[in-house]
Design an enzyme around this catalytic site. Structure first.
Site, short mmCIF file in Angstrom:
data_model
loop_
_atom_site.label_atom_id
_atom_site.label_comp_id
_atom_site.label_asym_id
_atom_site.label_seq_id
_atom_site.Cartn_x
_atom_site.Cartn_y
_atom_site.Cartn_z
N ARG A 111 0.88 -1.17 0.00
CA ARG A 111 0.00 0.00 0.00
C ARG A 111 0.91 1.21 0.00
O ARG A 111 1.68 1.41 0.94
CB ARG A 111 -0.91 -0.02 1.23
CG ARG A 111 -1.67 1.28 1.48
CD ARG A 111 -2.72 1.14 2.56
NE ARG A 111 -3.90 0.47 2.04
CZ ARG A 111 -5.15 0.83 2.33
NH1 ARG A 111 -5.39 1.85 3.13
NH2 ARG A 111 -6.16 0.17 1.82
N HIS A 138 -7.17 1.12 -6.93
CA HIS A 138 -7.46 0.24 -5.79
C HIS A 138 -8.20 -1.00 -6.33
O HIS A 138 -9.39 -1.20 -6.07
CB HIS A 138 -8.31 0.98 -4.76
CG HIS A 138 -8.30 0.36 -3.39
ND1 HIS A 138 -7.66 -0.83 -3.10
CD2 HIS A 138 -8.89 0.76 -2.23
CE1 HIS A 138 -7.84 -1.13 -1.82
NE2 HIS A 138 -8.58 -0.18 -1.28
N GLN A 141 -10.29 -3.43 -4.05
CA GLN A 141 -11.58 -2.90 -3.61
C GLN A 141 -12.67 -3.12 -4.65
O GLN A 141 -13.75 -3.60 -4.34
CB GLN A 141 -11.45 -1.40 -3.30
CG GLN A 141 -12.77 -0.73 -2.93
CD GLN A 141 -13.36 -1.29 -1.65
OE1 GLN A 141 -12.69 -1.37 -0.63
NE2 GLN A 141 -14.63 -1.69 -1.69
N ASP A 232 -16.93 8.11 -1.89
CA ASP A 232 -15.71 7.90 -1.10
C ASP A 232 -15.42 9.20 -0.36
O ASP A 232 -16.05 10.23 -0.61
CB ASP A 232 -14.55 7.52 -2.02
CG ASP A 232 -13.33 7.00 -1.28
OD1 ASP A 232 -13.41 6.83 -0.04
OD2 ASP A 232 -12.29 6.78 -1.93
N CYS A 272 -16.44 2.51 -0.10
CA CYS A 272 -15.30 1.62 0.14
C CYS A 272 -14.85 1.66 1.60
O CYS A 272 -14.11 0.77 2.03
CB CYS A 272 -14.14 1.98 -0.79
SG CYS A 272 -13.68 3.72 -0.72
N ARG A 300 -14.25 -8.23 0.67
CA ARG A 300 -12.82 -8.05 0.53
C ARG A 300 -12.06 -9.32 0.91
O ARG A 300 -11.01 -9.63 0.35
CB ARG A 300 -12.35 -6.87 1.40
CG ARG A 300 -12.87 -5.49 0.98
CD ARG A 300 -12.32 -5.08 -0.38
NE ARG A 300 -10.89 -5.15 -0.38
CZ ARG A 300 -10.09 -4.17 0.08
NH1 ARG A 300 -10.60 -3.06 0.57
NH2 ARG A 300 -8.79 -4.30 0.01
#
Length: 313
Positions: A111, A138, A141, A232, A272, A300
């Site tokens: 990340r 991402h 996700q 988001d 998310c 996830r």
């Protein structure tokens, strides 16, 4: 299960590198693994003896925990670290770090603040490099998002999704990519200053092939008739200096009861997470009957398993 051998040993940095069939395979495997999970088959030896190194420059809840649990339930050993715990924090280059850990571990999940760091890591590591979030994309996700929509809508084809808010953020980019690959209509509804740069033209070929439609708009009325309204945070990690300006600019793009009413009763609400309640979304929406955010979060785990198995098994 059908096995797509082309996935083995691949990096998972961007879904742009994956075909429609490969993405559908990952989603099908995710759904199968979730079914087995609820039948009590949570643990497997399929990746026993393998090691996953996770390097996280940014904080994480869902990505870190889902990858760790997924790897553990598949029999892997997991090493979690941040750059300050590695020599990266003292100036060792990404290339040198990648060359070294490549000889110890079977996969690296990272990340990072800059997407280029993943590209650099993958250049020097032979083992698969997994994008656990970058400033550009991402993919883990949106794979879970697609699984969630498949579950709640009963289909993967013909999905219409509106992303409301910062149209130039990593999740918006990745939704455009997976939408182009799966033939969706993805509407990015955002102030013009925050429209996604370059991504629409990069996806022209995929969109033409699948019949996808990427729409960029600054009109909140364009949420009407969609299958899902997605948002988001307005201030992503690393953008704290812009917080006050962003809150003012994005205020008209808050997802509240009025926006969901415009979208219609068929629309689910997606996020998310983490959510800044009272900013990009109101409590009555995220906690309301149209919200599927907790299903997204759970998925996830299952999509992480699918990615690890496909790249390493």
């Amino acid at each position: 299960m059908t096995n797509i051998k082309s996935l083995r040993g691949r990096d998972f940095i961007t879904l742009m590198d994956y075909t429609t069939d490969e993405i559908k395979y990952l989603l099908g495997l995710s759904r199968d693994l979730k079914s087995r999970y609820y039948q009590g088959e949570r643990y497997s030896d399929v990746l026993r003896g393998k090691t996953l190194l996770m390097i996280f420059e940014k904080p994480s809840t869902r990505t870190r925990v889902s990858l760790d649990v997924a790897a553990t339930q598949l029999g892997m050993h997991v090493i979690y670290s941040n750059p300050q715990e590695l020599q990266l924090g003292r100036g060792e280059t990404i290339a040198d770090t990648a060359r070294v850990v490549d000889r110890f571990v079977d996969a690296i999940a990272a990340r990072v603040y800059k997407h280029e760091s993943l590209i650099e890591m993958a250049k020097y590591a032979v083992v698969p490099v997994i994008n656990a979030l970058s400033d550009r994309e991402h993919p883990l996700q949106v794979l879970a998002d697609a699984l969630t929509l498949w579950e709640v809508k009963g289909r993967l084809d013909g999905i219409k999704l509106a992303f409301v808010g910062d149209g130039d953020n990593n999740v918006a980019h990745s939704l455009m990519i997976i939408g182009a690959k799966l033939g969706w209509e993805v509407r990015i509804i955002s102030p013009k200053k925050y429209w996604p740069s370059k991504f629409a033209e990069l996806l022209t070929e995929d969109s033409r092939r699948t019949g996808a439609n990427i729409v960029i708009s600054d009109n909140i009325e364009d949420v009407r008739g969609v299958d899902a309204v997605y948002t988001d945070v307005w201030v992503s990690m690393g953008m704290e200096a812009e917080a006050e300006e962003r809150k003012k600019v994005f205020r008209p793009y808050q997802v509240n009861a009025e926006v969901m009413k415009k979208a219609g009763p068929q629309a689910v609400f997606m996020h998310c997470l983490p959510a800044h309640r009272g900013e990009e979304v109101t409590d009555d929406v995220i906690d309301g009957p149209q919200s599927v955010v907790w299903d997204q979060a759970e998925n996830r785990l299952h999509t992480a398993k699918a990615v690890l198995i496909s790249l390493l098994a």
